[in-house]
Every structure is written in C-alpha cells, then in structure tokens.
Design a protein around this motif. Structure first.
Motif, PDB file in Angstrom:
ATOM      1  N   PRO A  56      86.621  39.891  21.223  1.00 17.80           N
ATOM      2  CA  PRO A  56      86.555  40.486  22.562  1.00 17.80           C
ATOM      3  C   PRO A  56      86.738  41.996  22.568  1.00 17.80           C
ATOM      4  O   PRO A  56      86.395  42.668  23.537  1.00 17.80           O
ATOM      5  CB  PRO A  56      87.691  39.788  23.318  1.00 17.80           C
ATOM      6  N   ASN A  57      87.258  42.540  21.491  1.00 19.70           N
ATOM      7  CA  ASN A  57      87.489  43.978  21.404  1.00 19.70           C
ATOM      8  C   ASN A  57      86.365  44.719  20.686  1.00 19.70           C
ATOM      9  O   ASN A  57      86.452  45.934  20.490  1.00 19.70           O
ATOM     10  CB  ASN A  57      88.815  44.257  20.693  1.00 19.70           C
ATOM     11  N   ALA A  58      85.334  43.982  20.272  1.00 17.40           N
ATOM     12  CA  ALA A  58      84.235  44.607  19.536  1.00 17.40           C
ATOM     13  C   ALA A  58      83.474  45.578  20.436  1.00 17.40           C
ATOM     14  O   ALA A  58      83.268  45.314  21.630  1.00 17.40           O
ATOM     15  CB  ALA A  58      83.286  43.540  18.999  1.00 17.40           C
ATOM     16  N   ASP A  59      83.077  46.702  19.873  1.00 12.13           N
ATOM     17  CA  ASP A  59      82.271  47.687  20.593  1.00 12.13           C
ATOM     18  C   ASP A  59      80.802  47.382  20.327  1.00 12.13           C
ATOM     19  O   ASP A  59      80.286  47.680  19.256  1.00 12.13           O
ATOM     20  CB  ASP A  59      82.622  49.101  20.138  1.00 12.13           C
ATOM     21  N   GLU A  60      80.153  46.793  21.303  1.00 13.33           N
ATOM     22  CA  GLU A  60      78.757  46.398  21.114  1.00 13.33           C
ATOM     23  C   GLU A  60      77.783  47.534  21.415  1.00 13.33           C
ATOM     24  O   GLU A  60      76.576  47.350  21.332  1.00 13.33           O
ATOM     25  CB  GLU A  60      78.449  45.169  21.956  1.00 13.33           C
ATOM     26  N   TYR A  61      78.326  48.670  21.774  1.00 13.42           N
ATOM     27  CA  TYR A  61      77.488  49.822  22.048  1.00 13.42           C
ATOM     28  C   TYR A  61      77.651  50.877  20.957  1.00 13.42           C
ATOM     29  O   TYR A  61      77.687  52.079  21.208  1.00 13.42           O
ATOM     30  CB  TYR A  61      77.787  50.380  23.440  1.00 13.42           C
ATOM     31  N   SER A  62      77.781  50.393  19.733  1.00 17.34           N
ATOM     32  CA  SER A  62      77.785  51.264  18.561  1.00 17.34           C
ATOM     33  C   SER A  62      77.220  50.468  17.393  1.00 17.34           C
ATOM     34  O   SER A  62      77.178  49.240  17.430  1.00 17.34           O
ATOM     35  CB  SER A  62      79.194  51.761  18.233  1.00 17.34           C
ATOM     36  N   ARG A  63      76.779  51.174  16.385  1.00 21.84           N
ATOM     37  CA  ARG A  63      76.233  50.506  15.201  1.00 21.84           C
ATOM     38  C   ARG A  63      76.673  51.282  13.965  1.00 21.84           C
ATOM     39  O   ARG A  63      76.938  52.482  14.028  1.00 21.84           O
ATOM     40  CB  ARG A  63      74.710  50.407  15.265  1.00 21.84           C
ATOM     41  N   PHE A  64      76.726  50.575  12.851  1.00 18.09           N
ATOM     42  CA  PHE A  64      77.136  51.195  11.593  1.00 18.09           C
ATOM     43  C   PHE A  64      75.903  51.788  10.919  1.00 18.09           C
ATOM     44  O   PHE A  64      74.884  51.117  10.773  1.00 18.09           O
ATOM     45  CB  PHE A  64      77.784  50.161  10.683  1.00 18.09           C
ATOM     46  N   ALA A  65      76.000  53.043  10.516  1.00 11.99           N
ATOM     47  CA  ALA A  65      74.864  53.726   9.912  1.00 11.99           C
ATOM     48  C   ALA A  65      75.311  54.594   8.751  1.00 11.99           C
ATOM     49  O   ALA A  65      76.452  55.076   8.715  1.00 11.99           O
ATOM     50  CB  ALA A  65      74.152  54.595  10.949  1.00 11.99           C
ATOM     51  N   VAL A  66      74.418  54.792   7.805  1.00 13.97           N
ATOM     52  CA  VAL A  66      74.694  55.668   6.675  1.00 13.97           C
ATOM     53  C   VAL A  66      74.772  57.108   7.154  1.00 13.97           C
ATOM     54  O   VAL A  66      73.959  57.560   7.961  1.00 13.97           O
ATOM     55  CB  VAL A  66      73.591  55.525   5.603  1.00 13.97           C
ATOM     56  N   ASN A  67      75.759  57.822   6.666  1.00 13.47           N
ATOM     57  CA  ASN A  67      75.903  59.246   6.941  1.00 13.47           C
ATOM     58  C   ASN A  67      75.226  60.010   5.805  1.00 13.47           C
ATOM     59  O   ASN A  67      75.733  60.052   4.681  1.00 13.47           O
ATOM     60  CB  ASN A  67      77.388  59.610   7.033  1.00 13.47           C
ATOM     61  N   GLY A  68      74.091  60.596   6.094  1.00 15.56           N
ATOM     62  CA  GLY A  68      73.323  61.273   5.061  1.00 15.56           C
ATOM     63  C   GLY A  68      74.077  62.407   4.396  1.00 15.56           C
ATOM     64  O   GLY A  68      73.959  62.626   3.184  1.00 15.56           O
ATOM     65  N   GLU A  69      74.877  63.135   5.157  1.00  7.98           N
ATOM     66  CA  GLU A  69      75.654  64.234   4.586  1.00  7.98           C
ATOM     67  C   GLU A  69      76.673  63.725   3.575  1.00  7.98           C
ATOM     68  O   GLU A  69      76.916  64.364   2.546  1.00  7.98           O
ATOM     69  CB  GLU A  69      76.359  65.011   5.706  1.00  7.98           C
ATOM     70  N   THR A  70      77.248  62.557   3.859  1.00  5.64           N
ATOM     71  CA  THR A  70      78.215  61.968   2.930  1.00  5.64           C
ATOM     72  C   THR A  70      77.529  61.552   1.632  1.00  5.64           C
ATOM     73  O   THR A  70      78.062  61.760   0.539  1.00  5.64           O
ATOM     74  CB  THR A  70      78.903  60.754   3.572  1.00  5.64           C
ATOM     75  N   VAL A  71      76.350  60.951   1.748  1.00 10.67           N
ATOM     76  CA  VAL A  71      75.593  60.565   0.549  1.00 10.67           C
ATOM     77  C   VAL A  71      75.290  61.795  -0.300  1.00 10.67           C
ATOM     78  O   VAL A  71      75.499  61.796  -1.522  1.00 10.67           O
ATOM     79  CB  VAL A  71      74.284  59.842   0.924  1.00 10.67           C
ATOM     80  N   ALA A  72      74.817  62.856   0.348  1.00  8.48           N
ATOM     81  CA  ALA A  72      74.482  64.081  -0.384  1.00  8.48           C
ATOM     82  C   ALA A  72      75.719  64.684  -1.051  1.00  8.48           C
ATOM     83  O   ALA A  72      75.644  65.171  -2.194  1.00  8.48           O
ATOM     84  CB  ALA A  72      73.844  65.090   0.566  1.00  8.48           C
ATOM     85  N   GLU A  73      76.852  64.645  -0.365  1.00  6.24           N
ATOM     86  CA  GLU A  73      78.093  65.176  -0.933  1.00  6.24           C
ATOM     87  C   GLU A  73      78.512  64.382  -2.165  1.00  6.24           C
ATOM     88  O   GLU A  73      78.901  64.960  -3.196  1.00  6.24           O
ATOM     89  CB  GLU A  73      79.202  65.146   0.119  1.00  6.24           C
ATOM     90  N   MET A  74      78.437  63.059  -2.075  1.00 13.52           N
ATOM     91  CA  MET A  74      78.817  62.223  -3.212  1.00 13.52           C
ATOM     92  C   MET A  74      77.874  62.433  -4.390  1.00 13.52           C
ATOM     93  O   MET A  74      78.308  62.498  -5.550  1.00 13.52           O
ATOM     94  CB  MET A  74      78.853  60.756  -2.788  1.00 13.52           C
ATOM     95  N   LYS A  75      76.585  62.545  -4.100  1.00 11.55           N
ATOM     96  CA  LYS A  75      75.622  62.771  -5.175  1.00 11.55           C
ATOM     97  C   LYS A  75      75.875  64.108  -5.858  1.00 11.55           C
ATOM     98  O   LYS A  75      75.774  64.229  -7.086  1.00 11.55           O
ATOM     99  CB  LYS A  75      74.200  62.721  -4.612  1.00 11.55           C
ATOM    100  N   ALA A  76      76.239  65.122  -5.074  1.00  8.01           N
ATOM    101  CA  ALA A  76      76.524  66.436  -5.644  1.00  8.01           C
ATOM    102  C   ALA A  76      77.752  66.384  -6.542  1.00  8.01           C
ATOM    103  O   ALA A  76      77.800  67.047  -7.594  1.00  8.01           O
ATOM    104  CB  ALA A  76      76.727  67.457  -4.520  1.00  8.01           C
ATOM    105  N   ILE A  77      78.759  65.601  -6.160  1.00 11.33           N
ATOM    106  CA  ILE A  77      79.964  65.462  -6.985  1.00 11.33           C
ATOM    107  C   ILE A  77      79.613  64.804  -8.315  1.00 11.33           C
ATOM    108  O   ILE A  77      80.064  65.247  -9.383  1.00 11.33           O
ATOM    109  CB  ILE A  77      81.032  64.643  -6.235  1.00 11.33           C
ATOM    110  N   VAL A  78      78.798  63.763  -8.264  1.00  7.64           N
ATOM    111  CA  VAL A  78      78.378  63.077  -9.486  1.00  7.64           C
ATOM    112  C   VAL A  78      77.614  64.038 -10.395  1.00  7.64           C
ATOM    113  O   VAL A  78      77.857  64.104 -11.607  1.00  7.64           O
ATOM    114  CB  VAL A  78      77.520  61.844  -9.153  1.00  7.64           C
ATOM    115  N   ALA A  79      76.690  64.788  -9.819  1.00  6.35           N
ATOM    116  CA  ALA A  79      75.883  65.724 -10.605  1.00  6.35           C
ATOM    117  C   ALA A  79      76.742  66.837 -11.198  1.00  6.35           C
ATOM    118  O   ALA A  79      76.565  67.221 -12.358  1.00  6.35           O
ATOM    119  CB  ALA A  79      74.781  66.318  -9.725  1.00  6.35           C
TER     120      ALA A  79
END
Length: 248
Positions: free
Chosen positions: A220-243
């Motif tokens: 009953p507390n779920a927010d049905e007006y939001s969705r989970f999505a990939v954060n592109g900036e986070t992906v790029a940051e992690m890839k840069a750390i690996v590189a």
C-alpha cells in the motif's frame, strides 16, 4: 580491465547503459522483486536495439529459488526463447529444498542453454554451503557466479568473494549488490574481474493525473508514479573508474 555489467529493467535503460560505457547488460523485469524474466516484447526490442552482450534473467517469480514443476517448465521455455532470439547468455539459478544446487534441473538448464554463457545469479547467496556450491557449478560448466558473498551487500561479503576468487579461475566471480562508484575500488583491489551494478535511481512518472485513493500494488505504500531507471552519469562514472584503475 574489469568488466562492468549493468542491470537494466527496460529497453531504454539498456540503450542508456550501452551509450555510457557498460560492457554487458543483465536484462530483467520487476525491480522490486529483484528481477524477473522480461516479456517477449522486451526481449525482442532489446535484441534489435542493443549491440553489447545482453544476458536476460530467467526467473519466473520472486521469492526463493526452489520451483514447482510448472514454474520450471516455464523457465525451460523461456530459455529456448532467449536462445532462439540469439542472445549470447542468460542468468538463472535453481536450488533444492535443502539449499543445495538442484543438479538435475541445472543440467536440464545447461542442456537447454546450449552454447549460451550461463550466469548463476544470487541464488548462490541463499545456498547452504557456498564452497560446495562453487564446485557444483564448476562441474556444470557455469560461466560465472553473481554474488554478494552471502551478505546483504557485496562490500559486507568481500571476505567470501576474495576466498572464491582465490579458489579457482572458473567460474568467474562477479560481485553484485550495493556495488557503486563510491566503493568500486574495493572490488578492483580485491581482484574482482567483473562487477554488477544497477547504477539506477527512481524517476517520477510523466503522468499529471494522479489517483491517490487506490494502488495496483500489494504494497500500500508503493509509489506507482515512479519507475526505476539506469542513471547514465553513474554508469559513465563507474566505467571511468574501471578504466583509470587499469592504467595505474
């Protein structure tokens, strides 16, 4: 260089992950269930739009990993679909009632997968004996194990992850659960060859009309007006750390 896998819950997220440097995508549905088998439509569109390796999860429901005959039959049918669509790998896992790898069913899965690379997912973290499970999965020819080291996060489970890495080169040990840019170096320093992250956030719905008087969720507390999505900036940051780590 360590490989960065991003968990994605839509075709759009998989495209974002690819654009921002992900090496591989784990494709799922239902983030609040921890990942379930994507629909045929999602599988088909992702196959058309994404060129980096994508491994769909084969998991018919949330909860434990001990399945009924009907659920297991559906899993084998989904594996055949993934194989027919030309995916290079898949992610799955089956345990018995005692917390051991269900070797009979996993052999059927490996046969159905054929040449596809099979990742044994975090069912590993629910098994009763991780060292024996590792040996069982090695015998089966599983390509990799996604694990948090049997803890609530991979950072907390790093001790077991290190032990598994030192144990043998195969299956590959991929660290996942709470892996993010802020702690990525811990896993790279530990010799982890592959890391798994959702790299995501909840984004608001584009809907302007809201009906606050009911919910489509069992929560009953779920927010049905939001969705989970990939954060592109986070992906790029992690890839840069690996590189960057690879060049130091």
């Amino acid at each position: 260089m360590a490989l960065l896998e991003i968990c994605c819950y839509s075709m759009e997220c998989a495209v974002t992950a690819q654009q921002k440097g992900a090496d591989r995508v784990e494709l799922c549905a239902a983030p609040q269930e921890g990942g379930l088998t994507p629909s045929y439509g999602v599988l088909k569109t992702v196959r058309q739009k994404v060129t980096i390796p994508v491994h769909p999860i084969i998991r018919p429901r949330g909860g434990d990993f001990c399945y009924t005959d009907g659920e297991f039959a559906a899993m084998l049918a989904d594996i055949r679909t993934v194989r027919e669509l030309g995916y290079p790998g898949l992610v799955t896992g089956v345990l018995d009632a005692h917390g051991n790898v269900d070797m009979t069913r996993m052999r059927q899965i490996m046969a159905a997968a054929g040449t596809l690379a099979v990742t044994f997912h975090r069912a590993f973290d629910m098994c009763s004996n991780p060292k024996q499970t590792f040996e069982n999965l090695k015998e089966l020819g599983v390509a990799r194990i996604l694990t948090s080291g049997q803890q609530s996060s991979a950072e907390k489970g790093l001790k077991l992850i290190r032990e598994l890495i030192a144990h043998d080169d195969a299956p590959i040990i991929m660290a996942g659960a709470g892996v993010r840019a802020s702690n990525l170096a811990l896993f790279l320093d530990a010799g982890v060859k592959e890391v798994h992250s959702s790299a995501g956030h909840w984004v608001p719905s584009v809907m302007r009309y809201r009906n606050p008087g009911l919910s489509m969720s069992t929560d009953p507390n779920a927010d049905e007006y939001s969705r989970f999505a990939v954060n592109g900036e986070t992906v790029a940051e992690m890839k840069a750390i690996v590189a960057r780590y690879d060049t130091e």
